[in-house]
Design an enzyme around this catalytic site. Sequence first.
Site, PDB file in Angstrom:
ATOM      1  CG  ASP A   1      27.959  48.485  31.817  1.00  0.00           C
ATOM      2  OD1 ASP A   1      28.922  49.174  31.458  1.00  0.00           O
ATOM      3  OD2 ASP A   1      28.080  47.412  32.438  1.00  0.00           O
TER       4      ASP A   1
ATOM      5  CG  ASP B   1      20.889  50.968  30.241  1.00  0.00           C
ATOM      6  OD1 ASP B   1      21.410  51.105  29.113  1.00  0.00           O
ATOM      7  OD2 ASP B   1      21.123  49.991  30.966  1.00  0.00           O
TER       8      ASP B   1
ATOM      9  CG  ASP C   1      21.896  47.983  34.401  1.00  0.00           C
ATOM     10  OD1 ASP C   1      22.563  46.933  34.459  1.00  0.00           O
ATOM     11  OD2 ASP C   1      21.937  48.768  33.438  1.00  0.00           O
TER      12      ASP C   1
END
Length: 231
Positions: free
Chosen positions: A10, A165, A8
């Site tokens: 961000d 995240d 991922d």
Amino acid sequence: MLTAILFDLDGTIVNTDPVHYQAWREMLLSYGIEIDEIFYKARISGRLNPEIVKDILPQLSPEAGALFADEKEALFREKASHLKPLEGFSELLAWTDTHHLKRALVTNAPRLNAEFMLEVLKIKDVFDVVVLAEDCIAGKPDPAPYEAALHRLGITAEQAIALEDSPSGIRSAVSAKLRTIGIASTHDPQVLQQNGAFMAIPDFTDLQLWTFLNSLLEDLTSTTPLQSCES
């Protein structure tokens, strides 16, 4: 056999959440809506802009909502030029090179943001595959972005791990049957594990990560490098 790592963007490669929070806060204040970090994590983080705007500003037409989102992302880019990757990221890239692993970027970020961050972080040529949610039938938490990355790499979920995240990102990766490691840069580790991460770490220097990766070396040394896949 591990042949690829799917990242991922961000909150995983770089902690953009403080800047996104600032941008959302400034934009929503113009509508008389004051948010805090709890609101941000619950209603904004990890979601797609159309969903966020429809949820928080339901009075806006689709056209006005899209314009609002574009302005928010432009404000984010103005504020984000100083960002750096999380600790240990360059070492992880070097490890993947040493062991001939493929790398994919799988992100809900709008195209302009993704391109901007890859340039700022000096990693625009790092990934074999870049998958944007806007190019898929659905974004995270739907598994479609991760399934698209696996398809484009020409591998199965058993041959890869994902790094995520957010709860929505973890649900996306786990639904695509990927072993998923949570990066607890923005959310509580317990929340990430409750959503399906088998491990939660603060950044890429964590000993748990390297113990796990090194446990895969025996499999890696018994295989040949993955050949180029069709995009």
